[in-house]
Every structure is written in C-alpha cells, then in structure tokens.
Write a protein that holds these residues in place. Sequence first.
Motif, PDB file in Angstrom:
ATOM      1  N   SER A  25       0.824  -1.211   0.000  1.00 40.81           N
ATOM      2  CA  SER A  25       0.000   0.000   0.000  1.00 40.81           C
ATOM      3  C   SER A  25       0.858   1.261   0.000  1.00 40.81           C
ATOM      4  O   SER A  25       0.492   2.265  -0.619  1.00 40.81           O
ATOM      5  CB  SER A  25      -0.954   0.002   1.188  1.00 40.81           C
ATOM      6  OG  SER A  25      -0.239  -0.095   2.406  1.00 40.81           O
ATOM      7  N   LEU A  28       1.777   1.780  -3.614  1.00 39.58           N
ATOM      8  CA  LEU A  28       0.610   2.170  -4.415  1.00 39.58           C
ATOM      9  C   LEU A  28       0.278   3.647  -4.197  1.00 39.58           C
ATOM     10  O   LEU A  28      -0.136   4.342  -5.122  1.00 39.58           O
ATOM     11  CB  LEU A  28      -0.590   1.287  -4.078  1.00 39.58           C
ATOM     12  CG  LEU A  28      -0.463  -0.177  -4.515  1.00 39.58           C
ATOM     13  CD1 LEU A  28      -1.645  -0.989  -3.987  1.00 39.58           C
ATOM     14  CD2 LEU A  28      -0.360  -0.307  -6.025  1.00 39.58           C
ATOM     15  N   TYR A  32       2.312   5.264  -7.429  1.00 44.66           N
ATOM     16  CA  TYR A  32       1.189   5.344  -8.365  1.00 44.66           C
ATOM     17  C   TYR A  32       0.189   6.432  -8.022  1.00 44.66           C
ATOM     18  O   TYR A  32      -0.701   6.730  -8.813  1.00 44.66           O
ATOM     19  CB  TYR A  32       0.470   3.993  -8.445  1.00 44.66           C
ATOM     20  CG  TYR A  32       1.304   2.918  -9.106  1.00 44.66           C
ATOM     21  CD1 TYR A  32       1.504   2.916 -10.479  1.00 44.66           C
ATOM     22  CD2 TYR A  32       1.898   1.913  -8.366  1.00 44.66           C
ATOM     23  CE1 TYR A  32       2.260   1.938 -11.094  1.00 44.66           C
ATOM     24  CE2 TYR A  32       2.667   0.923  -8.972  1.00 44.66           C
ATOM     25  CZ  TYR A  32       2.843   0.947 -10.332  1.00 44.66           C
ATOM     26  OH  TYR A  32       3.596  -0.018 -10.936  1.00 44.66           O
ATOM     27  N   PHE A  34      -2.184   6.405  -5.721  1.00 46.92           N
ATOM     28  CA  PHE A  34      -3.513   5.942  -5.309  1.00 46.92           C
ATOM     29  C   PHE A  34      -3.932   6.673  -4.039  1.00 46.92           C
ATOM     30  O   PHE A  34      -3.108   6.962  -3.172  1.00 46.92           O
ATOM     31  CB  PHE A  34      -3.507   4.442  -5.021  1.00 46.92           C
ATOM     32  CG  PHE A  34      -3.466   3.559  -6.247  1.00 46.92           C
ATOM     33  CD1 PHE A  34      -3.210   4.065  -7.503  1.00 46.92           C
ATOM     34  CD2 PHE A  34      -3.673   2.204  -6.121  1.00 46.92           C
ATOM     35  CE1 PHE A  34      -3.166   3.240  -8.616  1.00 46.92           C
ATOM     36  CE2 PHE A  34      -3.640   1.372  -7.231  1.00 46.92           C
ATOM     37  CZ  PHE A  34      -3.387   1.887  -8.474  1.00 46.92           C
ATOM     38  N   PHE A  45      -8.237   0.828  -1.053  1.00 48.44           N
ATOM     39  CA  PHE A  45      -8.329   1.714  -2.198  1.00 48.44           C
ATOM     40  C   PHE A  45      -9.653   1.440  -2.909  1.00 48.44           C
ATOM     41  O   PHE A  45     -10.145   0.329  -2.902  1.00 48.44           O
ATOM     42  CB  PHE A  45      -7.176   1.463  -3.170  1.00 48.44           C
ATOM     43  CG  PHE A  45      -5.828   1.617  -2.538  1.00 48.44           C
ATOM     44  CD1 PHE A  45      -5.282   2.864  -2.353  1.00 48.44           C
ATOM     45  CD2 PHE A  45      -5.107   0.509  -2.124  1.00 48.44           C
ATOM     46  CE1 PHE A  45      -4.036   3.013  -1.760  1.00 48.44           C
ATOM     47  CE2 PHE A  45      -3.865   0.636  -1.538  1.00 48.44           C
ATOM     48  CZ  PHE A  45      -3.333   1.903  -1.349  1.00 48.44           C
ATOM     49  N   ARG A  47     -11.379   0.599  -5.975  1.00 43.73           N
ATOM     50  CA  ARG A  47     -11.107   0.061  -7.317  1.00 43.73           C
ATOM     51  C   ARG A  47     -11.988   0.740  -8.350  1.00 43.73           C
ATOM     52  O   ARG A  47     -11.598   0.892  -9.508  1.00 43.73           O
ATOM     53  CB  ARG A  47     -11.314  -1.445  -7.321  1.00 43.73           C
ATOM     54  CG  ARG A  47     -10.272  -2.140  -6.466  1.00 43.73           C
ATOM     55  CD  ARG A  47     -10.484  -3.620  -6.394  1.00 43.73           C
ATOM     56  NE  ARG A  47      -9.511  -4.186  -5.480  1.00 43.73           N
ATOM     57  CZ  ARG A  47      -9.668  -5.305  -4.838  1.00 43.73           C
ATOM     58  NH1 ARG A  47     -10.759  -6.020  -5.007  1.00 43.73           N
ATOM     59  NH2 ARG A  47      -8.741  -5.746  -4.023  1.00 43.73           N
ATOM     60  N   ILE A  50     -10.203   4.098  -9.072  1.00 43.15           N
ATOM     61  CA  ILE A  50      -8.947   3.878  -9.777  1.00 43.15           C
ATOM     62  C   ILE A  50      -9.202   3.285 -11.159  1.00 43.15           C
ATOM     63  O   ILE A  50      -8.528   3.630 -12.126  1.00 43.15           O
ATOM     64  CB  ILE A  50      -8.039   2.924  -8.962  1.00 43.15           C
ATOM     65  CG1 ILE A  50      -7.633   3.593  -7.649  1.00 43.15           C
ATOM     66  CG2 ILE A  50      -6.817   2.491  -9.763  1.00 43.15           C
ATOM     67  CD1 ILE A  50      -7.069   2.636  -6.619  1.00 43.15           C
ATOM     68  N   MET A  52     -10.736  -0.729 -12.480  1.00 45.74           N
ATOM     69  CA  MET A  52     -10.330  -2.112 -12.219  1.00 45.74           C
ATOM     70  C   MET A  52      -9.115  -2.511 -13.051  1.00 45.74           C
ATOM     71  O   MET A  52      -8.189  -3.141 -12.543  1.00 45.74           O
ATOM     72  CB  MET A  52     -11.494  -3.068 -12.469  1.00 45.74           C
ATOM     73  CG  MET A  52     -11.190  -4.474 -12.008  1.00 45.74           C
ATOM     74  SD  MET A  52     -10.710  -4.585 -10.270  1.00 45.74           S
ATOM     75  CE  MET A  52     -12.268  -4.911  -9.524  1.00 45.74           C
ATOM     76  N   THR A  54      -6.695  -0.630 -14.283  1.00 50.32           N
ATOM     77  CA  THR A  54      -5.515   0.048 -13.743  1.00 50.32           C
ATOM     78  C   THR A  54      -5.085  -0.591 -12.436  1.00 50.32           C
ATOM     79  O   THR A  54      -3.892  -0.838 -12.211  1.00 50.32           O
ATOM     80  CB  THR A  54      -5.800   1.547 -13.534  1.00 50.32           C
ATOM     81  OG1 THR A  54      -6.116   2.129 -14.794  1.00 50.32           O
ATOM     82  CG2 THR A  54      -4.613   2.270 -12.928  1.00 50.32           C
ATOM     83  N   TYR A  55      -6.052  -0.884 -11.575  1.00 48.64           N
ATOM     84  CA  TYR A  55      -5.737  -1.483 -10.278  1.00 48.64           C
ATOM     85  C   TYR A  55      -5.049  -2.843 -10.457  1.00 48.64           C
ATOM     86  O   TYR A  55      -4.035  -3.122  -9.833  1.00 48.64           O
ATOM     87  CB  TYR A  55      -7.002  -1.637  -9.434  1.00 48.64           C
ATOM     88  CG  TYR A  55      -6.721  -2.210  -8.067  1.00 48.64           C
ATOM     89  CD1 TYR A  55      -6.275  -1.399  -7.037  1.00 48.64           C
ATOM     90  CD2 TYR A  55      -6.883  -3.569  -7.811  1.00 48.64           C
ATOM     91  CE1 TYR A  55      -5.999  -1.914  -5.780  1.00 48.64           C
ATOM     92  CE2 TYR A  55      -6.609  -4.102  -6.565  1.00 48.64           C
ATOM     93  CZ  TYR A  55      -6.171  -3.267  -5.553  1.00 48.64           C
ATOM     94  OH  TYR A  55      -5.891  -3.792  -4.322  1.00 48.64           O
ATOM     95  N   THR A  58      -1.416  -2.364 -12.085  1.00 53.23           N
ATOM     96  CA  THR A  58      -0.432  -1.804 -11.165  1.00 53.23           C
ATOM     97  C   THR A  58      -0.105  -2.805 -10.057  1.00 53.23           C
ATOM     98  O   THR A  58       1.058  -2.917  -9.645  1.00 53.23           O
ATOM     99  CB  THR A  58      -0.892  -0.474 -10.543  1.00 53.23           C
ATOM    100  OG1 THR A  58      -2.166  -0.644  -9.945  1.00 53.23           O
ATOM    101  CG2 THR A  58      -0.967   0.620 -11.580  1.00 53.23           C
ATOM    102  N   SER A  59      -1.097  -3.529  -9.598  1.00 50.62           N
ATOM    103  CA  SER A  59      -0.850  -4.549  -8.572  1.00 50.62           C
ATOM    104  C   SER A  59       0.068  -5.644  -9.113  1.00 50.62           C
ATOM    105  O   SER A  59       0.966  -6.115  -8.408  1.00 50.62           O
ATOM    106  CB  SER A  59      -2.167  -5.160  -8.082  1.00 50.62           C
ATOM    107  OG  SER A  59      -2.932  -4.183  -7.407  1.00 50.62           O
TER     108      SER A  59
END
Length: 105
Positions: A25, A28, A32, A34, A45, A47, A50, A52, A54-55, A58-59
């Motif tokens: 986190s 992120l 990023y 977030f 966060f 989703r 952000i 879905m 992108t989430y 990036t994850s």
Amino acid sequence: MGKGLSPLQWCILKEASKKGHIQNSDILIKYYGFQQVSYGRKIRFSRKQIGMETYISTSASLSNSLTRLRNRGLLIRGSCPNWGHRLTKAGIQTVKKKALLDHNG
C-alpha cells in the motif's frame, strides 16, 4: 545481475530504507498516487475510482517488482504480516551506493 533496476524498484528500495520495511500500500500511494479510502488497520483503495484494469495492472507490476527484488537478494518478506518487506544487507548497500552516486553526480 544483468539489467539495472527499474524506477519502481528504486522507489521500493528507497521507501523501504526510510522505515526499515515497506508494504504494498505504501508503494501504491507513493509511486502510483492511489488515494486511500480507509484509514483503519488496513489501508484500502477504491477500485471503482482507480479503475479495475488500472488497479489490476499496477498490482501485478508491483508484485513482479517485489519478486525480482527478492530474487536479487535485495529484499525479503517481513516476518510479521504488517511488516510487508524488509531490505537485506545487500539492499541497504545498494541504496547507499545509489545515494552516493546521485550525490556525486
């Protein structure tokens, strides 16, 4: 070691060196940008906010970067779930070396 470290990997190492450990986190938020939606024991966060796709991407990038850093011996998983990841001695030396190079130009 082959290729150099990516900007994301450097960010992970640098942030981990500040606190002695790092959680997903933290990256992120820092790398990023977030925005957290929950401030309880666990950072969450949105989703929906952000997006879905992108989430998820990036994850995945973060997970891959953490794995590569562990495989290089620069990072280990913390022994406690709340610790996330910690720098190894090699990771600490890598951060110090980079800081010295950046300082000397």
